[in-house]
Motif scaffolding. Structure first.
Motif, short mmCIF file in Angstrom:
data_model
loop_
_atom_site.label_atom_id
_atom_site.label_comp_id
_atom_site.label_asym_id
_atom_site.label_seq_id
_atom_site.Cartn_x
_atom_site.Cartn_y
_atom_site.Cartn_z
N GLY A 282 44.39 51.54 24.87
CA GLY A 282 43.80 51.94 23.59
C GLY A 282 44.81 52.27 22.51
N CYS A 283 46.07 52.39 22.87
CA CYS A 283 47.11 52.76 21.89
C CYS A 283 47.43 51.56 21.00
N ARG A 284 47.48 51.78 19.70
CA ARG A 284 47.73 50.68 18.77
C ARG A 284 49.12 50.78 18.12
N CYS A 285 50.05 51.41 18.85
CA CYS A 285 51.41 51.55 18.29
C CYS A 285 51.98 50.21 17.84
N GLY A 286 51.74 49.16 18.63
CA GLY A 286 52.28 47.84 18.27
C GLY A 286 51.79 47.42 16.90
N ASP A 287 50.48 47.60 16.64
CA ASP A 287 49.91 47.22 15.34
C ASP A 287 50.47 48.11 14.23
N VAL A 288 50.62 49.40 14.54
CA VAL A 288 51.14 50.35 13.54
C VAL A 288 52.58 49.98 13.18
N ILE A 289 53.37 49.62 14.18
CA ILE A 289 54.78 49.26 13.96
C ILE A 289 54.88 48.02 13.06
N GLU A 297 43.32 53.83 12.05
CA GLU A 297 42.50 52.78 12.67
C GLU A 297 42.55 52.82 14.19
N CYS A 298 43.36 53.72 14.74
CA CYS A 298 43.41 53.86 16.20
C CYS A 298 42.33 54.87 16.62
N LYS A 299 41.50 54.46 17.56
CA LYS A 299 40.37 55.32 17.99
C LYS A 299 40.86 56.59 18.68
N LEU A 300 42.08 56.58 19.18
CA LEU A 300 42.59 57.75 19.91
C LEU A 300 43.22 58.79 18.98
N PHE A 301 43.54 58.36 17.74
CA PHE A 301 44.25 59.23 16.81
C PHE A 301 43.49 60.55 16.61
N ARG A 302 44.15 61.62 16.84
CA ARG A 302 43.69 62.98 16.64
C ARG A 302 42.56 63.40 17.60
N VAL A 304 42.18 62.10 20.86
CA VAL A 304 42.80 62.21 22.18
C VAL A 304 44.31 62.37 22.02
N CYS A 305 44.85 61.62 21.08
CA CYS A 305 46.31 61.56 20.90
C CYS A 305 46.75 62.54 19.82
N THR A 306 47.55 63.51 20.20
CA THR A 306 48.06 64.53 19.27
C THR A 306 49.54 64.75 19.61
N PRO A 310 50.65 63.33 23.37
CA PRO A 310 50.85 62.00 22.78
C PRO A 310 50.56 60.88 23.79
N ILE A 311 49.90 59.85 23.30
CA ILE A 311 49.63 58.69 24.15
C ILE A 311 50.71 57.63 23.93
N GLY A 312 51.14 57.47 22.71
CA GLY A 312 52.14 56.45 22.39
C GLY A 312 53.33 57.04 21.66
N PRO A 313 54.41 56.25 21.54
CA PRO A 313 55.65 56.77 20.92
C PRO A 313 55.49 57.13 19.45
N CYS A 314 54.55 56.46 18.75
CA CYS A 314 54.42 56.75 17.31
C CYS A 314 53.89 58.17 17.06
N MET A 315 53.33 58.79 18.11
CA MET A 315 52.89 60.19 17.97
C MET A 315 53.97 61.14 18.48
N VAL A 316 54.84 60.65 19.35
CA VAL A 316 55.89 61.52 19.91
C VAL A 316 57.02 61.72 18.90
N ALA A 321 54.89 57.01 12.68
CA ALA A 321 53.85 57.02 11.64
C ALA A 321 52.64 57.87 12.08
N CYS A 322 52.29 57.81 13.35
CA CYS A 322 51.11 58.57 13.80
C CYS A 322 51.37 60.08 13.67
N ALA A 323 52.58 60.50 14.01
CA ALA A 323 52.93 61.91 13.86
C ALA A 323 52.87 62.32 12.39
FE1 SF4 Z 1 46.93 55.67 18.59
FE2 SF4 Z 1 48.40 57.68 19.48
FE3 SF4 Z 1 49.19 55.16 19.88
FE4 SF4 Z 1 49.27 56.26 17.44
S1 SF4 Z 1 50.46 56.90 19.23
S2 SF4 Z 1 48.53 54.24 17.95
S3 SF4 Z 1 47.42 57.55 17.48
S4 SF4 Z 1 47.37 56.16 20.72
#
Ligand code: SF4
Length: 333
Positions: A282-289, A297-302, A304-306, A310-316, A321-323
């Protein structure tokens, strides 16, 4: 598109997207070193952390990034010796003071950090430190810009050039952007006024239909960059392919340790077996990058993913960008 994660954070932190007219749409790009590190490379770093008598040394953000089956943090919890440093020279010092151990530095980053990684290898050679190794995952900025422009996935009119990278490489390597793609490119600093000046110059270029490369950060960046840093990089590294999260292998987009310094190359010194990599579901880091989606646009943002979970590196990552969206706003869709 702002290439650099540092710009993404400054843009959101200072509300610059709200300040510019609605006709200016801004997208985040791939300029976060932790985020673009491919899962398979991270898995390799985690596997190396479990080698006997190894000390793994890394920059802070890397430790929490989930790999396919574990993370460096989890490896540490399981007994591996994983340490955080703020400078590559600290890693060399750890090797010097632990002669019975193999000290493996996880060398991520762009042209900004590559000279310091090169300098650490030169120092280890000079001081005959034989237990220092670098897992070299350094990446180059212009080739990934070219790959994004070639893909045409996101239609870009202008690029905010990365300030720190450009201190090292200068602005000449971006000349292909207006010449071959008709896209404006202005290098920016990181203060709010730097970024506003940069956007103003980009809009003016686009309005006039005369795209070119400009530097809106002259106190930090010279067109030719830092020749000394370039020389050190060229001495230690050669250019090769690199694996980018969300993009894949891009030829000529990474740095490899030259044969004359092979004794410091962790890839040559250690062999680890890896299971097939898997991405967080479910992580869309690839698309965000790639700028193809915003974190919203990621369903997990905020949900599940905080930053705490963190689910993906963009939140870590502090440059992810997610952070940035999490810290400085952005409504859920
Ligand atoms: Fe979604 Fe979290 Fe991955 Fe960002 S880091 S794309 S919010 S799952």
């Amino acid at each position: 598109m702002e290439f650099c994660g540092g710009h993404t954070h400054a843009i959101l932190r200072y509300g610059i997207r709200e300040l510019v007219p609605k006709t200016v749409e801004m997208r985040s790009g791939p300029g976060c070193p932790v985020c673009v590190t491919a899962t398979t490379d991270l898995d390799k770093a985690i596997a190396m952390a479990h080698l006997p008598d190894a000390i793994t040394v890394t920059f802070g953000d890397m430790i929490r990034v989930p790999g396919s089956y574990s993370s460096l943090q989890q490896a540490k919890a399981e007994g591996a010796d994983v340490r955080i440093v703020y400078s590559t020279m600290d890693a060399v010092e750890i090797a010097e003071t632990n002669p019975g151990k193999s000290v493996i530095f996880i060398g991520i980053g762009f042209e900004t950090t590559a000279p310091t990684i090169a300098a650490s290898i030169l120092k280890a050679q000079r001081e005959k430190i034989e237990n220092f190794y670098v897992l070299c995952l350094s990446k180059l900025t212009p080739p990934v810009m070219k790959a994004l422009l070639d893909s045409g996935e996101v239609k870009l009119d202008g690029i905010i050039g990365p300030g720190h990278v450009s201190v090292i490489i200068g602005s000449y390597p971006y000349e292909f952007i207006p010449r071959d793609y008709g896209v404006a490119c202005v290098v920016s600093g990181f203060e709010p006024l730097d970024i506003l000046l940069c956007i103003d110059e980009l809009v003016e270029q686009i309005q006039k239909g005369k795209p070119k490369v400009e530097i809106a950060y002259p106190r930090g960046v010279k067109a030719e960059g830092n020749r000394n840093a370039q020389r050190v990089m060229e001495d230690v590294f050669e250019i090769g392919e690199a694996n980018w999260r969300g993009i894949g292998i891009i030829p000529q987009s990474g740095l490899k340790i030259r044969e004359k310094y092979e004794q410091f190359d962790a890839d040559r010194a250690f062999s680890v077996s890896l299971k097939p990599p898997k991405e967080p579901e479910g992580c869309r880091c690839g698309d965000v990058i790639r700028g193809a989606a915003t974190p919203l646009e990621c369903k997990l943002f905020r949900r599940v993913c905080t930053p705490e979970t963190p689910i993906g590196p963009c939140m870590v990552s502090s440059e992810g960008a997610c952070a940035a969206y999490y810290l400085y706003g952005g409504e859920l869709q």
